[in-house]
Scaffold this motif. Structure first.
Motif, PDB file in Angstrom:
ATOM      1  N   UNK A 270      -4.553   4.042  -9.101  1.00 24.51           N
ATOM      2  CA  UNK A 270      -4.833   4.805  -7.782  1.00 24.51           C
ATOM      3  C   UNK A 270      -3.336   5.302  -7.535  1.00 24.51           C
ATOM      4  N   UNK A 271      -2.250   4.553  -8.009  1.00 21.96           N
ATOM      5  CA  UNK A 271      -1.139   5.039  -7.582  1.00 21.96           C
ATOM      6  C   UNK A 271       0.294   5.238  -8.728  1.00 21.96           C
ATOM      7  N   UNK A 272       0.085   4.684  -9.930  1.00 24.95           N
ATOM      8  CA  UNK A 272       0.669   4.624 -11.196  1.00 24.95           C
ATOM      9  C   UNK A 272       1.361   6.184 -11.168  1.00 24.95           C
ATOM     10  N   UNK A 273       0.683   7.176 -11.380  1.00 21.28           N
ATOM     11  CA  UNK A 273       1.055   8.401 -11.665  1.00 21.28           C
ATOM     12  C   UNK A 273       2.132   8.989 -10.897  1.00 21.28           C
ATOM     13  N   UNK A 274       2.313   8.478  -9.462  1.00 19.25           N
ATOM     14  CA  UNK A 274       3.240   9.120  -8.632  1.00 19.25           C
ATOM     15  C   UNK A 274       4.591   8.247  -8.904  1.00 19.25           C
TER      16      UNK A 274
ATOM     17  N   UNK B 201      -0.713 -13.963 -15.776  1.00 18.50           N
ATOM     18  CA  UNK B 201      -0.800 -12.691 -14.788  1.00 18.50           C
ATOM     19  C   UNK B 201       0.396 -11.706 -15.189  1.00 18.50           C
ATOM     20  N   UNK B 202       1.417 -12.286 -15.211  1.00 18.31           N
ATOM     21  CA  UNK B 202       2.705 -11.539 -15.295  1.00 18.31           C
ATOM     22  C   UNK B 202       2.712 -10.655 -16.766  1.00 18.31           C
ATOM     23  N   UNK B 203       2.309 -11.435 -17.504  1.00 18.18           N
ATOM     24  CA  UNK B 203       2.404 -11.005 -19.064  1.00 18.18           C
ATOM     25  C   UNK B 203       1.330  -9.991 -19.233  1.00 18.18           C
ATOM     26  N   UNK B 204       0.211 -10.050 -18.614  1.00 17.00           N
ATOM     27  CA  UNK B 204      -0.979  -8.907 -18.833  1.00 17.00           C
ATOM     28  C   UNK B 204      -0.633  -7.709 -17.804  1.00 17.00           C
ATOM     29  N   UNK B 205      -0.164  -8.152 -16.636  1.00 15.62           N
ATOM     30  CA  UNK B 205       0.084  -6.815 -15.865  1.00 15.62           C
ATOM     31  C   UNK B 205       1.364  -6.053 -16.438  1.00 15.62           C
ATOM     32  N   UNK B 206       2.125  -6.906 -17.076  1.00 16.31           N
ATOM     33  CA  UNK B 206       3.401  -6.253 -17.689  1.00 16.31           C
ATOM     34  C   UNK B 206       2.801  -5.156 -18.745  1.00 16.31           C
TER      35      UNK B 206
ATOM     36  N   UNK C 248       2.881   3.197 -17.939  1.00 18.47           N
ATOM     37  CA  UNK C 248       3.402   4.224 -16.859  1.00 18.47           C
ATOM     38  C   UNK C 248       4.754   4.181 -16.875  1.00 18.47           C
ATOM     39  N   UNK C 249       5.577   3.132 -17.445  1.00 22.43           N
ATOM     40  CA  UNK C 249       7.312   3.236 -17.146  1.00 22.43           C
ATOM     41  C   UNK C 249       7.488   2.295 -18.143  1.00 22.43           C
ATOM     42  N   UNK C 250       8.738   2.594 -18.590  1.00 19.16           N
ATOM     43  CA  UNK C 250       9.459   1.784 -19.751  1.00 19.16           C
ATOM     44  C   UNK C 250      10.853   1.096 -18.949  1.00 19.16           C
ATOM     45  N   UNK C 251      10.901   1.486 -17.498  1.00 18.51           N
ATOM     46  CA  UNK C 251      11.921   0.910 -16.954  1.00 18.51           C
ATOM     47  C   UNK C 251      11.484  -0.031 -15.920  1.00 18.51           C
ATOM     48  N   UNK C 252      11.055  -1.138 -16.557  1.00 18.33           N
ATOM     49  CA  UNK C 252       9.945  -2.120 -16.148  1.00 18.33           C
ATOM     50  C   UNK C 252      10.585  -3.766 -16.069  1.00 18.33           C
TER      51      UNK C 252
ATOM     52  N   UNK D  17       0.745  -1.306   0.104  1.00 17.62           N
ATOM     53  CA  UNK D  17       0.007   0.001   0.058  1.00 17.62           C
ATOM     54  C   UNK D  17       0.836   1.313  -0.012  1.00 17.62           C
ATOM     55  N   UNK D  18       2.116   0.925   0.120  1.00 18.94           N
ATOM     56  CA  UNK D  18       3.052   2.275   0.172  1.00 18.94           C
ATOM     57  C   UNK D  18       3.786   2.190  -1.261  1.00 18.94           C
ATOM     58  N   UNK D  19       4.788   1.422  -1.244  1.00 20.31           N
ATOM     59  CA  UNK D  19       5.461   1.030  -2.640  1.00 20.31           C
ATOM     60  C   UNK D  19       5.287  -0.252  -3.207  1.00 20.31           C
ATOM     61  N   UNK D  20       4.766  -1.162  -2.425  1.00 20.23           N
ATOM     62  CA  UNK D  20       4.467  -2.236  -3.273  1.00 20.23           C
ATOM     63  C   UNK D  20       2.791  -2.048  -3.391  1.00 20.23           C
ATOM     64  N   UNK D  21       2.586  -2.054  -4.636  1.00 22.92           N
ATOM     65  CA  UNK D  21       0.961  -1.630  -4.955  1.00 22.92           C
ATOM     66  C   UNK D  21       0.204  -2.305  -5.863  1.00 22.92           C
ATOM     67  N   UNK D  22      -1.006  -2.151  -5.944  1.00 16.70           N
ATOM     68  CA  UNK D  22      -1.971  -3.095  -6.671  1.00 16.70           C
ATOM     69  C   UNK D  22      -2.430  -2.402  -7.797  1.00 16.70           C
ATOM     70  N   UNK D  23      -2.755  -1.224  -7.828  1.00 12.76           N
ATOM     71  CA  UNK D  23      -3.482  -0.626  -8.987  1.00 12.76           C
ATOM     72  C   UNK D  23      -2.695   0.551  -9.438  1.00 12.76           C
ATOM     73  N   UNK D  24      -2.321   0.663 -10.892  1.00  6.88           N
ATOM     74  CA  UNK D  24      -1.765   2.014 -11.487  1.00  6.88           C
ATOM     75  C   UNK D  24      -2.808   3.130 -11.466  1.00  6.88           C
TER      76      UNK D  24
END
Length: 301
Positions: A137-141, A155-160, A166-170, A128-135
């Motif tokens: 909600x938190x991706x912009x930051x 899940x890993x593929x779709x989430x990626x 939001x970021x290319x450093x992924x 909920x701080x830096x380990x997050x579930x929703x871009x």
């Protein structure tokens, strides 16, 4: 047990429960809101993507909401944990941990869910701080920052695919041997998304903000944020005890009006949907309160 029979008891006094309470209060209904004080986003420093409240702390939003709901004289609050529930001739009885009981014609479960932490050191502190579930909600930051995803397989593929917006450093951390197909792995590589199959030992963090991912082989990597979809369970077992159907995904099943499969019982918030956000919880709670009040009005007319 008091002799009073409420129009509705709401179990859970966070965003969804408070929104339902406000709708019922404005409909002149007598309501008891029972809350144990254990919101699932207790650690989250800021709430986002909720218009008029963007960037506010979850605690501040909840406190202001409760203050506003309390202005409606037909609303009562009780701080405690509901531990039992049963059907009666007139509706339902709720038992609190202290042994006190309350009766109501209808029930609303806004009880949320409890996330199950992975066996990774530091994960619970970072959730909920830096380990997050929703871009959303938190991706912009953490946009354009060095970001990880803790997942594997489909899940890993779709989430990626999603977080790449939001970021290319992924980097996709599979925490063990990858179960992605060769086609999926090649697609991620073509998009510049790294894959790391090392087993994770823990997160080095400062007040929940990840600084390093430490692997079981002793190596480390710097990271700003880690996305994860964690397993969960219902925060309360009372809906299931009363017969409410639970979906294969673990959510309380509701119809478009937030009615469960048991007449007289409604549910709203994180316990019924994977769309976990304050804004969605408030919207669902408002709908629930309106639909329940309409049911009461129809029955009383």
């Amino acid at each position: 047990m008091t002799n009073k029979i409420y129009d509705a008891i709401i179990i859970g006094g966070s965003y969804s429960g408070l929104a339902a309470g406000m709708a019922l209060g404005r409909a002149l209904k007598n309501v008891l809101i029972i809350d144990s004080g254990l919101p699932c986003n207790a650690q989250t420093p800021h709430s986002h993507n909720f218009i008029t409240q963007d960037g506010e702390t979850p605690q501040a939003i909840a406190s202001k909401a409760r203050e506003q709901v309390a202005q409606y004289k037909t609303i009562e609050f009780y701080s405690g944990l509901a531990v039992d529930a049963s059907k009666t001739e007139t509706g339902f009885t709720i038992t609190i941990q202290t042994g006190e009981t309350f009766e109501a014609k209808k029930l609303i479960f806004a009880t949320g869910v409890r996330d199950i932490m992975p066996e990774i050191r530091g994960a619970a502190a970072c959730w909920g701080v830096s380990m997050i579930h929703c871009p959303y909600c938190h991706g912009y930051e953490v946009r354009n920052e060095k970001t990880g995803i803790l997942a594997n397989g489909e899940m890993g593929f779709e989430f990626s695919k999603l977080i790449h917006n939001w970021t290319k450093e992924l980097t996709l951390f599979t925490n063990g041997k990858s179960t992605l197909s060769e086609e999926q792995s090649s697609k991620l590589k073509s998009k510049g998304i790294s894959m790391d199959e090392r087993e994770i030992d823990g997160f080095e963090h400062k007040n929940g903000y990840i600084e390093l991912v430490q692997f079981k082989d002793g190596s480390t990597v710097q990271l700003k944020a880690m996305y994860a979809k964690l397993p969960f369970k219902q925060h309360s077992d009372l809906p299931e005890k009363l017969g409410c159907k639970i979906s294969d995904l673990g959510f309380i099943e509701v119809d478009p009006f937030q009615k469960t499969t048991i007449p007289g019982i409604y549910a709203c918030g994180d316990n019924v949907t994977p769309m976990r956000s304050v804004a969605n919880a408030v919207g669902a709670g408002t709908l629930t309160g309106a639909m329940l009040s309409r049911e009461l009005i129809d029955e009383e007319f």
